[in-house]
Design a protein around this motif. Structure first.
Motif, PDB file in Angstrom:
ATOM      1  N   THR A 412       0.816  -1.215   0.000  1.00 49.68           N
ATOM      2  CA  THR A 412       0.000   0.000   0.000  1.00 49.68           C
ATOM      3  C   THR A 412       0.854   1.271   0.000  1.00 49.68           C
ATOM      4  O   THR A 412       1.798   1.391   0.790  1.00 49.68           O
ATOM      5  CB  THR A 412      -0.921  -0.003   1.238  1.00 49.68           C
ATOM      6  N   PRO A 414       0.167   5.532  -0.195  1.00 47.14           N
ATOM      7  CA  PRO A 414      -0.651   6.728  -0.421  1.00 47.14           C
ATOM      8  C   PRO A 414       0.069   7.698  -1.369  1.00 47.14           C
ATOM      9  O   PRO A 414       1.042   8.339  -0.990  1.00 47.14           O
ATOM     10  CB  PRO A 414      -0.839   7.328   0.977  1.00 47.14           C
ATOM     11  N   ASN A 469       3.351   7.874   2.837  1.00 51.79           N
ATOM     12  CA  ASN A 469       3.879   7.139   3.977  1.00 51.79           C
ATOM     13  C   ASN A 469       5.260   7.769   4.164  1.00 51.79           C
ATOM     14  O   ASN A 469       6.137   7.652   3.303  1.00 51.79           O
ATOM     15  CB  ASN A 469       3.971   5.658   3.631  1.00 51.79           C
ATOM     16  N   HIS A 472       8.391   5.759   3.703  1.00 47.03           N
ATOM     17  CA  HIS A 472       8.630   5.440   2.287  1.00 47.03           C
ATOM     18  C   HIS A 472       9.193   6.668   1.572  1.00 47.03           C
ATOM     19  O   HIS A 472      10.131   6.564   0.780  1.00 47.03           O
ATOM     20  CB  HIS A 472       7.338   5.030   1.585  1.00 47.03           C
ATOM     21  N   MET A 477      11.027   7.277  -1.989  1.00 45.33           N
ATOM     22  CA  MET A 477       9.879   7.062  -2.871  1.00 45.33           C
ATOM     23  C   MET A 477       9.282   8.423  -3.275  1.00 45.33           C
ATOM     24  O   MET A 477       8.199   8.823  -2.810  1.00 45.33           O
ATOM     25  CB  MET A 477       8.835   6.184  -2.179  1.00 45.33           C
TER      26      MET A 477
HETATM   27 CU    CU Z   1       4.672   4.055   0.019  1.00 38.98          CU
END
Ligand code: CU
Ligand code: C2O
Ligand code: CU
Length: 484
Positions: A412, A414, A469, A472, A477
Motif C-alpha cells: 500500500t 498513499p 507514507n 517510504h 519514494m
Molecule cells: Cu509508500
C-alpha cells in the motif's frame, strides 16, 4: 501467486533489472509493512483529557504570519514532559485561516538547529514557495513562503518536507492546519464558529521520560531498516492530546478530519452508528453531501464531515473509533453531549459544482510504478525502478494539459501529487462513478492500479510527487515533475 523467473531472480538480488512485480515486495516479510514502535511510558486511559483546539494564528499584519520554529516541552501524557518541535511553540501548529485569492505569506524563523522545509499540502503554489525537499531553511535563518491561494476553499495543512528527514521532523511535531475559505462556502448554512472543529489525528509512541522516540538511522538519513515499511505509534493523538474528549452541544458539528500520521491509515466511524455526512475532501466541498458509515483516511488525506448530535441527551457519549486498528489503536476520541444549543445550521442538498475532467481530452497517459527495490544504500522504495534524485526530471507535463496517470503498487502506498488536485478515474480496475471530488492524495492499496486525471494549471516549474507514507518518502519514494 506464481512467480516468474525474473521476479524470483529479483527477489534474490540477482536480476539485472531489479523490477519488483506488483504484489511482490523485495523487502522481506514484516519490514515491508508499517511496524509498531511500542511505548515504554505508562499510557493514560481513554477520554481523560479535553480535546485541545489549536489556536488560530494571528497575522502580524494582514496576510502575513510569522512562525518561529522552536523546540519546546508539552505535557502530552499527564505528569510527563515531552520535547516537541513546533511552529510558534505549539503542536499542532497554529491554524491559519486564509481567504481564497488573497495572497498569504508565512515567514518561518528556524530556531531548531536543523534545516527545515515548509510545505503547504494541497496548496496551488509557485515552485519556489512549494517547499521542494532540498530547498532548505538553514538553522538561524528565516524564509518567506508566499501562497497566492488561487484555489477553492479547502482544509489544507502545512508540514515539514525536509529531504530524507520528513518522517522524523513531522513525528517531532511540525504540522498544522491551513484552512482556505471562500464566499461560496461561507454562503452555505453549515455549522461554523465553535462548531467547526479541525481534528488532526496522528499516532505517536512515548518513552518513559516522556520523549517521542523515532527510529532514525544513526549513520545516514532515513529510518532504521526494520521500520522502513513505516513507523506506527501506539498512542492516538487528536490535536496533540491522547484519546481526548470533547464536550459538545446537542447540535450539528462540522469536523475537519486530517490524518497527519506518518504511516497509519484509519477507518473512522461513530460508536452509535450515527451517520457521518461527508461534505468535503482533500480539495474542498463535494458537489452534494455523502452519507457514509465510515471514512478511510490514509496518511495526509482529509475529509470534512457533519455529525449531528441533536438526537442525544446531555450525558450521552459518542465515540469516534478506528475500525482499522486493534486494541487501544481502535480508539480515537469521545464526544460527550453536555448541553442544548439552538442550531440553525443544515447541510444543503447542493454544496458546490465540480467540473468532471474528460479522459478523452488527456494529452498523455503516464505510468508510475511504486515498488521496493535496490538503492545505493541497500533496499528502498522506488518509483518506476528509480530512487528519488532531485536533479532528474521524471515527467514534463505542459501547462494547461490534462493528463492521466496510472499508479501501481506492490504494498500500500498513499500517492500524493503537489501543485494540482486530481480526480480518481478508477481503482483496482473498477471505474469510480461517484460524483467527482478533488483529491491530492489517494491510497493505492496492495497490488492495485489507480488511475487519476488532472490538469496542470497555474505555474511552470519543478515539483514533487511521492508516497505520503513518510518513511517510504524518506526512503526515496519520490519523483520530480516539471511543468513546462
Ligand atoms: Cu509508500
Ligand atoms: Cu504532505 Cu509532499 O506532502
Ligand atoms: Cu503536498
Amino acid at each position: 501467486m506464481t512467480m516468474s523467473r525474473r521476479q524470483a531472480l529479483s527477489l534474490l538480488g540477482l536480476g539485472a533489472a531489479l523490477v519488483a512485480a506488483p504484489g511482490c515486495s523485495l523487502i522481506p516479510g514484516r519490514a515491508a509493512q508499517p511496524r509498531l514502535l511500542t511505548s515504554t511510558a505508562a499510557l493514560p486511559g481513554p477520554f481523560t483529557v479535553p480535546l485541545p483546539i489549536p489556536k488560530v494564528a494571528e497575522p502580524i499584519r494582514p496576510g502575513h504570519y510569522e512562525f518561529e520554529q522552536r523546540e519546546t516541552r508539552m505535557e502530552i501524557l499527564t505528569g510527563l514532559s515531552t520535547p516537541v518541535w513546533t511552529y510558534g511553540g505549539q503542536f499542532p501548529g497554529p491554524t491559519v485561516r486564509a481567504r481564497s485569492g488573497e495572497a498569504t505569506t508565512v515567514r518561518v524563523i528556524n530556531r531548531l538547529g536543523v534545516p527545515t522545509v515548509l510545505h503547504l499540502h494541497g496548496g496551488h503554489t509557485p515552485p519556489e514557495h512549494d517547499g521542494f525537499p532540498t530547498d532548505l531553511v538553514q538553522p538561524g535563518t528565516a524564509r518567506d513562503y508566499r501562497f497566492p491561494l488561487r484555489q477553492r476553499a479547502a482544509t489544507l495543512w502545512y508540514h515539514d518536507h525536509r529531504m530524507d528527514r520528513t518522517g522524523l521532523q513531522v513525528w517531532r511535531g511540525l504540522a498544522g492546519f491551513f484552512l482556505v475559505e471562500d464566499a461560496e462556502e461561507a454562503a452555505l448554512p453549515l455549522p461554523e464558529g465553535d462548531r467547526d472543529i479541525p481534528l488532526m489525528i496522528c499516532d505517536r509512541s512515548f518513552a518513559e521520560d516522556g520523549s517521542m522516540p523515532y527510529p532514525a538511522h544513526p549513520d545516514r538519513m532515513g529510518v532504521l531498516e526494520a521500520y522502513m515499511g513505516g513507523v506506527l505509534g501506539d498512542v492516538i493523538l487528536v490535536n496533540g492530546a491522547p484519546w481526548p474528549e470533547l464536550k459538545v452541544a446537542g447540535a450539528r458539528y462540522r469536523l475537519r478530519l486530517l490524518n497527519a500520521s506518518n504511516a497509519r491509515a484509519y477507518e473512522l466511524s461513530l460508536s452509535n452508528n450515527a451517520r457521518i455526512v461527508q461534505i468535503g475532501s482533500d480539495g474542498g466541498l463535494l458537489t452534494a453531501p455523502r452519507p457514509v458509515d465510515k471514512i478511510r483516511l490514509a496518511p495526509s488525506e482529509r475529509a470534512d464531515v457533519v455529525v449531528d448530535f441533536s438526537g442525544h441527551r446531555p450525558g450521552d457519549h459518542i465515540e469516534l473509533r478506528n475500525l482499522a486498528g486493534e486494541g487501544r489503536q481502535a480508539q480515537i476520541m469521545r464526544f460527550t453531549v453536555d448541553r442544548d444549543e439552538p442550531d440553525d445550521s443544515r447541510v444543503p442538498a447542493t454544496l458546490s459544482r465540480i467540473e468532471r475532467l474528460d479522459p478523452r481530452q488527456a494529452a498523455v497517459t503516464r505510468e508510475f510504478r511504486f515498488t521496493s527495490g535496490k538503492t545505493h544504500h541497500g533496499t528502498g522504495w522506488l518509483i518506476n525502478g528509480k530512487p528519488f534524485d532531485p536533479n532528474r526530471i521524471d515527467a514534463r507535463p505542459r501547462l494547461g494539459d490534462i493528463e492521466i496517470w496510472r499508479i501501481s503498487s506492490d504494498v500500500t502506498h498513499p500517492f500524493h501529487l503537489h501543485l494540482v488536485p486530481f480526480q480518481v478515474l478508477s481503482m483496482g480496475g473498477e471505474p469510480v462513478t461517484a460524483t467527482p471530488e478533488w483529491k491530492d492524495t489517494v491510497e493505492v492499496r496492495d497490488n492495485q492500479v489507480v488511475e487519476i486525471i488532472t490538469r496542470f494549471t497555474g505555474y511552470r516549474g519543478r515539483y514533487v510527487l511521492h508516497c505520503h507514507n513518510l518513511e517510504h518518502e524518506d526512503m526515496v519514494m519520490m519523483a520530480t515533475f516539471e511543468v513546462v
